[in-house]
Structure formats: C-alpha cells, structure tokens
Design a protein around this motif. Sequence first.
Motif, PDB file in Angstrom:
ATOM      1  N   THR A  77      58.536   8.904   8.078  1.00  0.00           N
ATOM      2  CA  THR A  77      59.812   9.436   8.540  1.00  0.00           C
ATOM      3  C   THR A  77      60.366   8.576   9.658  1.00  0.00           C
ATOM      4  O   THR A  77      59.624   8.136  10.545  1.00  0.00           O
ATOM      5  N   VAL A  78      61.671   8.356   9.607  1.00  0.00           N
ATOM      6  CA  VAL A  78      62.375   7.668  10.674  1.00  0.00           C
ATOM      7  C   VAL A  78      63.388   8.636  11.275  1.00  0.00           C
ATOM      8  O   VAL A  78      63.969   9.472  10.573  1.00  0.00           O
ATOM      9  N   TYR A  79      63.554   8.548  12.582  1.00  0.00           N
ATOM     10  CA  TYR A  79      64.425   9.469  13.310  1.00  0.00           C
ATOM     11  C   TYR A  79      65.539   8.709  14.015  1.00  0.00           C
ATOM     12  O   TYR A  79      65.405   7.529  14.336  1.00  0.00           O
ATOM     13  N   LEU A  80      66.612   9.411  14.280  1.00  0.00           N
ATOM     14  CA  LEU A  80      67.687   8.877  15.101  1.00  0.00           C
ATOM     15  C   LEU A  80      68.084   9.968  16.087  1.00  0.00           C
ATOM     16  O   LEU A  80      68.698  10.966  15.707  1.00  0.00           O
ATOM     17  N   GLN A  81      67.680   9.782  17.343  1.00  0.00           N
ATOM     18  CA  GLN A  81      68.075  10.697  18.400  1.00  0.00           C
ATOM     19  C   GLN A  81      69.425  10.251  18.941  1.00  0.00           C
ATOM     20  O   GLN A  81      69.544   9.124  19.436  1.00  0.00           O
ATOM     21  N   MET A  82      70.401  11.119  18.849  1.00  0.00           N
ATOM     22  CA  MET A  82      71.761  10.776  19.257  1.00  0.00           C
ATOM     23  C   MET A  82      72.166  11.651  20.438  1.00  0.00           C
ATOM     24  O   MET A  82      72.271  12.873  20.293  1.00  0.00           O
ATOM     25  N   ASN A  83      72.382  11.028  21.570  1.00  0.00           N
ATOM     26  CA  ASN A  83      72.801  11.733  22.782  1.00  0.00           C
ATOM     27  C   ASN A  83      74.203  11.290  23.190  1.00  0.00           C
ATOM     28  O   ASN A  83      74.690  10.243  22.750  1.00  0.00           O
ATOM     29  N   SER A  84      74.802  12.065  24.054  1.00  0.00           N
ATOM     30  CA  SER A  84      76.144  11.738  24.565  1.00  0.00           C
ATOM     31  C   SER A  84      77.098  11.395  23.427  1.00  0.00           C
ATOM     32  O   SER A  84      77.807  10.389  23.470  1.00  0.00           O
ATOM     33  N   LEU A  85      77.118  12.227  22.423  1.00  0.00           N
ATOM     34  CA  LEU A  85      77.923  11.953  21.233  1.00  0.00           C
ATOM     35  C   LEU A  85      79.407  11.957  21.566  1.00  0.00           C
ATOM     36  O   LEU A  85      79.884  12.728  22.422  1.00  0.00           O
ATOM     37  N   LYS A  86      80.134  11.094  20.846  1.00  0.00           N
ATOM     38  CA  LYS A  86      81.571  10.949  21.026  1.00  0.00           C
ATOM     39  C   LYS A  86      82.266  11.239  19.700  1.00  0.00           C
ATOM     40  O   LYS A  86      81.660  11.070  18.631  1.00  0.00           O
ATOM     41  N   PRO A  87      83.531  11.613  19.740  1.00  0.00           N
ATOM     42  CA  PRO A  87      84.260  11.840  18.471  1.00  0.00           C
ATOM     43  C   PRO A  87      84.216  10.629  17.541  1.00  0.00           C
ATOM     44  O   PRO A  87      84.175  10.797  16.316  1.00  0.00           O
ATOM     45  N   GLU A  88      84.188   9.430  18.103  1.00  0.00           N
ATOM     46  CA  GLU A  88      84.148   8.229  17.259  1.00  0.00           C
ATOM     47  C   GLU A  88      82.795   8.020  16.580  1.00  0.00           C
ATOM     48  O   GLU A  88      82.645   7.108  15.765  1.00  0.00           O
ATOM     49  N   ASP A  89      81.813   8.854  16.902  1.00  0.00           N
ATOM     50  CA  ASP A  89      80.530   8.801  16.196  1.00  0.00           C
ATOM     51  C   ASP A  89      80.574   9.600  14.896  1.00  0.00           C
ATOM     52  O   ASP A  89      79.608   9.573  14.119  1.00  0.00           O
ATOM     53  N   THR A  90      81.670  10.303  14.673  1.00  0.00           N
ATOM     54  CA  THR A  90      81.818  11.077  13.444  1.00  0.00           C
ATOM     55  C   THR A  90      81.760  10.162  12.224  1.00  0.00           C
ATOM     56  O   THR A  90      82.500   9.176  12.136  1.00  0.00           O
ATOM     57  N   ALA A  91      80.851  10.478  11.309  1.00  0.00           N
ATOM     58  CA  ALA A  91      80.648   9.639  10.130  1.00  0.00           C
ATOM     59  C   ALA A  91      79.585  10.286   9.255  1.00  0.00           C
ATOM     60  O   ALA A  91      78.930  11.253   9.661  1.00  0.00           O
ATOM     61  N   VAL A  92      79.426   9.726   8.065  1.00  0.00           N
ATOM     62  CA  VAL A  92      78.254  10.036   7.253  1.00  0.00           C
ATOM     63  C   VAL A  92      77.165   9.031   7.631  1.00  0.00           C
ATOM     64  O   VAL A  92      77.418   7.822   7.622  1.00  0.00           O
ATOM     65  N   TYR A  93      76.000   9.535   7.952  1.00  0.00           N
ATOM     66  CA  TYR A  93      74.886   8.687   8.374  1.00  0.00           C
ATOM     67  C   TYR A  93      73.887   8.553   7.226  1.00  0.00           C
ATOM     68  O   TYR A  93      73.473   9.550   6.637  1.00  0.00           O
ATOM     69  N   TYR A  94      73.516   7.313   6.967  1.00  0.00           N
ATOM     70  CA  TYR A  94      72.583   7.000   5.887  1.00  0.00           C
ATOM     71  C   TYR A  94      71.351   6.309   6.447  1.00  0.00           C
ATOM     72  O   TYR A  94      71.456   5.480   7.345  1.00  0.00           O
ATOM     73  N   CYS A  95      70.204   6.618   5.877  1.00  0.00           N
ATOM     74  CA  CYS A  95      69.040   5.814   6.216  1.00  0.00           C
ATOM     75  C   CYS A  95      68.707   4.895   5.052  1.00  0.00           C
ATOM     76  O   CYS A  95      69.089   5.158   3.902  1.00  0.00           O
ATOM     77  N   THR A  96      68.052   3.821   5.370  1.00  0.00           N
ATOM     78  CA  THR A  96      67.687   2.840   4.369  1.00  0.00           C
ATOM     79  C   THR A  96      66.328   2.237   4.699  1.00  0.00           C
ATOM     80  O   THR A  96      65.936   2.170   5.855  1.00  0.00           O
ATOM     81  N   VAL A  97      65.626   1.840   3.657  1.00  0.00           N
ATOM     82  CA  VAL A  97      64.345   1.168   3.834  1.00  0.00           C
ATOM     83  C   VAL A  97      64.316  -0.056   2.928  1.00  0.00           C
ATOM     84  O   VAL A  97      64.820  -0.016   1.796  1.00  0.00           O
ATOM     85  N   ASN A  98      63.780  -1.125   3.440  1.00  0.00           N
ATOM     86  CA  ASN A  98      63.574  -2.316   2.636  1.00  0.00           C
ATOM     87  C   ASN A  98      62.129  -2.321   2.190  1.00  0.00           C
ATOM     88  O   ASN A  98      61.222  -2.522   3.004  1.00  0.00           O
ATOM     89  N   PHE A  99      61.919  -2.059   0.917  1.00  0.00           N
ATOM     90  CA  PHE A  99      60.575  -1.870   0.391  1.00  0.00           C
ATOM     91  C   PHE A  99      60.395  -2.757  -0.814  1.00  0.00           C
ATOM     92  O   PHE A  99      61.155  -2.658  -1.779  1.00  0.00           O
ATOM     93  N   GLN A 100      59.397  -3.627  -0.733  1.00  0.00           N
ATOM     94  CA  GLN A 100      59.098  -4.543  -1.833  1.00  0.00           C
ATOM     95  C   GLN A 100      60.341  -5.303  -2.262  1.00  0.00           C
ATOM     96  O   GLN A 100      60.680  -5.384  -3.452  1.00  0.00           O
ATOM     97  N   LEU A 101      61.041  -5.845  -1.240  1.00  0.00           N
ATOM     98  CA  LEU A 101      62.190  -6.736  -1.417  1.00  0.00           C
ATOM     99  C   LEU A 101      63.405  -6.039  -2.008  1.00  0.00           C
ATOM    100  O   LEU A 101      64.306  -6.700  -2.537  1.00  0.00           O
ATOM    101  N   ARG A 102      63.449  -4.717  -1.875  1.00  0.00           N
ATOM    102  CA  ARG A 102      64.606  -3.984  -2.395  1.00  0.00           C
ATOM    103  C   ARG A 102      65.024  -2.953  -1.348  1.00  0.00           C
ATOM    104  O   ARG A 102      64.179  -2.372  -0.673  1.00  0.00           O
ATOM    105  N   ASP A 103      66.331  -2.767  -1.239  1.00  0.00           N
ATOM    106  CA  ASP A 103      66.872  -1.774  -0.312  1.00  0.00           C
ATOM    107  C   ASP A 103      67.080  -0.447  -1.020  1.00  0.00           C
ATOM    108  O   ASP A 103      67.677  -0.392  -2.103  1.00  0.00           O
ATOM    109  N   TYR A 104      66.600   0.619  -0.396  1.00  0.00           N
ATOM    110  CA  TYR A 104      66.804   1.964  -0.912  1.00  0.00           C
ATOM    111  C   TYR A 104      67.618   2.755   0.123  1.00  0.00           C
ATOM    112  O   TYR A 104      67.471   2.557   1.338  1.00  0.00           O
ATOM    113  N   TRP A 105      68.465   3.675  -0.377  1.00  0.00           N
ATOM    114  CA  TRP A 105      69.353   4.446   0.481  1.00  0.00           C
ATOM    115  C   TRP A 105      69.192   5.926   0.217  1.00  0.00           C
ATOM    116  O   TRP A 105      68.953   6.343  -0.928  1.00  0.00           O
ATOM    117  N   GLY A 106      69.385   6.719   1.280  1.00  0.00           N
ATOM    118  CA  GLY A 106      69.458   8.150   1.126  1.00  0.00           C
ATOM    119  C   GLY A 106      70.857   8.568   0.722  1.00  0.00           C
ATOM    120  O   GLY A 106      71.760   7.749   0.581  1.00  0.00           O
TER     121      GLY A 106
END
Length: 115
Positions: A77-106
């Motif tokens: 598991t990978v985490y992203l702790q986000m503090n002091s959030l701003k309106p400009e941080d509004t977005a869809v957040y995706y995680c990705t892993v580079n595994f065996q030379l290929r990128d995978y996305w959530g």
Amino acid sequence: QVQLVESGGGLVQSGGSLRLACAASGGIFRDSAMAWYRQVPGKRREMVASIFSGGRTYSSDSVKGRFTISRDNAKNTVYLQMNSLKPEDTAVYYCTVNFQLRDYWGQGTQVTVSS
C-alpha cells in the motif's frame, strides 16, 4: 493480474487534511516505484509525488511541504497524506505502479476542496 484500488478521497474544507491510500494486488511491489498523479477536466494528468523502492521520495513544487507520500511494503500500500489543502488541489487522484516494466493505474478517487 495487477490491480490498484484507491480510497480516502472526499470533500474537505480549505486548510483541511485527507489521507489517500492505494492498495496493490497481483504482485510484490517492494522493489517498484509507486506514485500519485492527479487530473482535472481539460488538463493533463500531473505527477504529485512518487516513492522509490529505497524510500526516496519526490514531490512536485505545488505540493511540497503539504503532501507526504509513504508506503507500507508489508501491505502493498502507498499513502498520500495531504495537509493544508487548497481549492486548487481539487482533482481526481490516481495511483500508479511500475511493475515489470509496465505502468498500472488505479481507477482514481475524487478529492474536492471547498473554499
């Protein structure tokens, strides 16, 4: 089959905090780089933060000092702790892993910061 499932998104007021999590399955990822990206409609997906197998991290200038990426290799598991959030941080957040030379996305998790 590699799968990534993000969680933790939601609606928060400006100045608030959220913690995103991304659980990976289908492999052992402790030697893989993992990262968080975000995207708003009409704009390119941008990297927010990344973490490498040795624990070294990178954060974009727009979030440096506010967001922290971390990982728990025992939980794949990978985490992203986000503090002091701003309106400009509004977005869809995706995680990705580079595994065996290929990128995978959530599938992404929506973060909305109200002013």
